[in-house]
Design an enzyme around this catalytic site. Sequence first.
Site, PDB file in Angstrom:
ATOM      1  N   SER A  45       0.851  -1.193   0.000  1.00 35.73           N
ATOM      2  CA  SER A  45       0.000   0.000   0.000  1.00 35.73           C
ATOM      3  C   SER A  45       0.884   1.241   0.000  1.00 35.73           C
ATOM      4  O   SER A  45       1.990   1.228   0.566  1.00 35.73           O
ATOM      5  CB  SER A  45      -0.874   0.018   1.257  1.00 35.73           C
ATOM      6  OG  SER A  45      -1.547   1.268   1.355  1.00 35.73           O
ATOM      7  N   TYR A 103      -1.464  -0.520  10.306  1.00 40.92           N
ATOM      8  CA  TYR A 103      -1.638  -1.046   8.942  1.00 40.92           C
ATOM      9  C   TYR A 103      -0.484  -0.582   8.043  1.00 40.92           C
ATOM     10  O   TYR A 103       0.117  -1.379   7.317  1.00 40.92           O
ATOM     11  CB  TYR A 103      -2.980  -0.567   8.396  1.00 40.92           C
ATOM     12  CG  TYR A 103      -3.210  -0.773   6.920  1.00 40.92           C
ATOM     13  CD1 TYR A 103      -3.655  -1.996   6.430  1.00 40.92           C
ATOM     14  CD2 TYR A 103      -2.996   0.267   6.004  1.00 40.92           C
ATOM     15  CE1 TYR A 103      -3.879  -2.178   5.067  1.00 40.92           C
ATOM     16  CE2 TYR A 103      -3.217   0.093   4.651  1.00 40.92           C
ATOM     17  CZ  TYR A 103      -3.658  -1.132   4.185  1.00 40.92           C
ATOM     18  OH  TYR A 103      -3.865  -1.308   2.842  1.00 40.92           O
TER      19      TYR A 103
END
Length: 248
Positions: free
Chosen positions: A143, A157
């Site tokens: 990501s 995350y």
Amino acid sequence: MKEVMIVTGASRGIGAAIARMAAARGYAVCVNYKSRRDAAEQVVSQIRAAGGEAIAVRADVSQEGDTVRLFETVDQELGTVTALVINAGILETQMRVDQMDAARVARIMQANVVGPFICAREAVRRMSTRSGGQGGVIVNISSAAARLGSPGEYVDYAASKGAMDTMTIGLAKEVAAEGIRVNGVRPGVIYTEIHASGGEPARVDRVAAKVPMGRGGQVDEVAAAVLWLCADEASYATGAIIDVAGGI
Ligand code: NAP
């Protein structure tokens, strides 16, 4: 050689797009899912209706035993995996680090770091020429958060995706001479259901204004980069991480 791809977390979102695009390009595809059997079966039906080959396999890839069984099922039903896309990933409700408890951080790391390591292990054991395999490719879905840090939302995350990027770099070097290429893709903000798990289903539209291209991304735009990395066209690319993030 028959091309067999496992896509973890392929019942929805980016994974489903990768599975459909891979099948259209001739891969026999394993559509892995955790709980949404209906959605996974729908992806398989779409692939078969278009003339492709696919199976749906339930496995929680954050759990070692499930992952081992997933790969064994694919061995038996499709043949030895030649491409693995480690796509399954989770995030939790947006909060600051000073609100997080250890259990939450552990869940994120288990799903986004430990799970991918075990998936990669199972693939390397089958693909490596060192153990009699025919080679293969692994693509890690990271990501842009790994670069941005996701302050105020989910630093846990973001950190898990940073770990995944480091795994991409290290594993790529470790198996480069064994016929295996390992690369990553870092999506930016993409229209999927993952943002609802963070508590903000419409997050993409809020953040889109801050993206240099001025919009959120579509799942097929991520899938195209993944399929390029899997293809022979990318034969000299390993340890690479491609940003598909509209400029952020
Ligand atoms: P999504 O829409 O929430 O879909 C998640 C998929 O992963 C579902 O198929 C889900 O299965 C599966 N899954 C979750 N945990 C699993 C587990 N333990 N075992 C097996 N399958 C599991 O997510 P997405 O947005 O497509 O995200 C896919 C990947 O892209 C993730 O790694 C995410 O971090 C990354 N990413 C997404 C964005 C974005 O903006 N969307 C941006 C950057 C990176 P069920 O249907 O059975 O629940």
